[in-house]
Motif scaffolding. Structure first.
Motif, short mmCIF file in Angstrom:
data_model
loop_
_atom_site.label_atom_id
_atom_site.label_comp_id
_atom_site.label_asym_id
_atom_site.label_seq_id
_atom_site.Cartn_x
_atom_site.Cartn_y
_atom_site.Cartn_z
N ALA A 115 32.59 -56.63 -28.60
CA ALA A 115 32.18 -56.19 -27.27
C ALA A 115 33.13 -55.11 -26.75
N ARG A 116 32.55 -54.16 -26.05
CA ARG A 116 33.35 -53.13 -25.38
C ARG A 116 33.31 -53.42 -23.89
N ASN A 117 34.48 -53.58 -23.30
CA ASN A 117 34.58 -53.92 -21.89
C ASN A 117 33.76 -55.17 -21.56
N GLY A 118 33.77 -56.12 -22.50
CA GLY A 118 33.06 -57.38 -22.27
C GLY A 118 31.56 -57.31 -22.48
N GLU A 119 31.05 -56.19 -22.97
CA GLU A 119 29.60 -56.04 -23.14
C GLU A 119 29.26 -55.75 -24.60
N HIS A 120 28.13 -56.29 -25.01
CA HIS A 120 27.59 -56.00 -26.33
C HIS A 120 26.07 -55.98 -26.19
N PRO A 121 25.38 -55.07 -26.87
CA PRO A 121 23.92 -55.00 -26.73
C PRO A 121 23.20 -56.32 -27.04
N ASP A 122 23.72 -57.10 -27.99
CA ASP A 122 23.07 -58.37 -28.32
C ASP A 122 23.14 -59.36 -27.16
N ARG A 123 24.09 -59.15 -26.28
CA ARG A 123 24.18 -60.02 -25.10
C ARG A 123 22.89 -59.92 -24.27
N LEU A 124 22.27 -58.74 -24.28
CA LEU A 124 21.01 -58.57 -23.55
C LEU A 124 19.90 -59.45 -24.11
N ILE A 125 19.91 -59.68 -25.42
CA ILE A 125 18.91 -60.56 -26.02
C ILE A 125 19.08 -61.98 -25.47
N ALA A 126 20.32 -62.43 -25.38
CA ALA A 126 20.59 -63.76 -24.85
C ALA A 126 20.22 -63.84 -23.37
N MET A 127 20.52 -62.79 -22.62
CA MET A 127 20.19 -62.77 -21.19
C MET A 127 18.67 -62.76 -20.99
N ARG A 128 17.97 -62.04 -21.83
CA ARG A 128 16.51 -62.00 -21.74
C ARG A 128 15.91 -63.37 -22.05
N ALA A 129 16.47 -64.05 -23.06
CA ALA A 129 16.00 -65.40 -23.40
C ALA A 129 16.27 -66.36 -22.25
N LEU A 130 17.43 -66.24 -21.62
CA LEU A 130 17.74 -67.10 -20.47
C LEU A 130 16.80 -66.82 -19.31
N ASP A 131 16.48 -65.56 -19.07
CA ASP A 131 15.53 -65.20 -18.02
C ASP A 131 14.16 -65.83 -18.29
N ARG A 132 13.70 -65.73 -19.53
CA ARG A 132 12.41 -66.36 -19.90
C ARG A 132 12.46 -67.86 -19.68
N LEU A 133 13.58 -68.45 -20.09
CA LEU A 133 13.75 -69.89 -19.94
C LEU A 133 13.63 -70.29 -18.48
N LEU A 134 14.35 -69.63 -17.61
CA LEU A 134 14.33 -69.99 -16.19
C LEU A 134 12.95 -69.80 -15.58
N SER A 135 12.26 -68.75 -15.99
CA SER A 135 10.90 -68.51 -15.49
C SER A 135 9.94 -69.60 -15.95
N ARG A 136 10.02 -69.94 -17.22
CA ARG A 136 9.10 -70.96 -17.77
C ARG A 136 9.41 -72.35 -17.25
N ALA A 137 10.69 -72.68 -17.16
CA ALA A 137 11.08 -74.02 -16.75
C ALA A 137 10.62 -74.34 -15.34
N LYS A 138 10.61 -73.33 -14.48
CA LYS A 138 10.14 -73.55 -13.09
C LYS A 138 8.66 -73.91 -13.05
N GLN A 139 7.89 -73.38 -13.99
CA GLN A 139 6.45 -73.53 -13.98
C GLN A 139 5.92 -74.59 -14.95
N ASP A 140 6.78 -75.18 -15.75
CA ASP A 140 6.33 -76.06 -16.83
C ASP A 140 6.71 -77.51 -16.54
N PRO A 141 5.75 -78.32 -16.09
CA PRO A 141 6.06 -79.73 -15.80
C PRO A 141 6.28 -80.57 -17.06
N ARG A 142 5.91 -80.05 -18.24
CA ARG A 142 6.04 -80.82 -19.48
C ARG A 142 7.41 -80.68 -20.12
N GLY A 143 8.15 -79.64 -19.77
CA GLY A 143 9.46 -79.44 -20.38
C GLY A 143 10.52 -80.22 -19.65
#
Length: 194
Positions: free
Chosen positions: A162-190
């Motif tokens: 990472a440069r200055n604490g950032e790496h492009p692959d970190r965005l993949i993890a952040m995007r997955a977390l964003d999807r998770l939070l969006s889905r978890a709010k709407q998914d009563p089965r999870g």
């Protein structure tokens, strides 16, 4: 040609990526042979584009990844970082086909070796953890996925890549977390993560 194809894939131009990687893989296979590291990288990239394109190509991508992993294990050994990357990519193809147990097993096996040999904050270890979080998300195991993704995002800041604490692959993890939070709010089965 392989590197240019990777640039096109970053712009989501998968058909152009597939065209370039098909030609690159064929040429490398003929020139350098089926087990040369450059040939395997091109084939691995092609497999992941097939996976991203979906449909019947997803099965082709899975087959290619099985072959790449077998060749890397034979040539480099089970613990080599490129073998671990192939395990991660094979797990991605399995998860996208709905083979969650096999995908999870591959990722956990690879992560055990990566943590031991590369360390907790190595970019390869973090990449594997990101995709484990993604597999758990696909199974609606939101709590587990959230724990892994949040930890992974934090550790990307500590990675030597990472440069200055950032790496492009970190965005993949952040995007997955964003999807998770969006889905978890709407998914009563999870399971609940907040």
């Amino acid at each position: 040609m392989n590197n240019l194809a990777c640039v096109y894939s970053k712009y989501f131009e998968y058909e152009k990526t597939r065209e370039l990687l098909t030609e690159s893989s064929r040429g490398l296979f003929q020139t350098l042979g089926p087990t040369h590291p450059d040939t395997l990288i091109a084939q691995e990239n092609l497999a992941m584009v097939y996976n991203d394109l979906g449909g019947s190509l997803r099965d082709d991508g899975h087959s290619i990844m099985l072959d790449v992993l077998a060749k890397r294990k034979e040539k480099l050994g089970k613990e080599h970082p490129f073998t671990l990357l192939a395990m991660c990519h094979l797990a991605r193809t399995k998860a996208d086909r709905g083979d969650f147990e096999e995908a999870e097993a591959l990722l956990y096996d690879g992560l055990a070796v990566a943590k031991q040999n590369l360390g907790e904050t190595h970019i390869g270890t973090l990449y594997g953890k990101t995709h484990l979080g993604r597999v758990l998300l696909m199974q609606r195991r939101y709590g587990e996925a959230e724990d892994i993704l949040v930890d992974t995002i934090k550790k990307y800041e500590l990675s030597s890549a990472a440069r200055n604490g950032e790496h492009p692959d970190r965005l993949i993890a952040m995007r997955a977390l964003d999807r998770l939070l969006s889905r978890a709010k709407q998914d009563p089965r999870g399971d609940r993560c907040f």
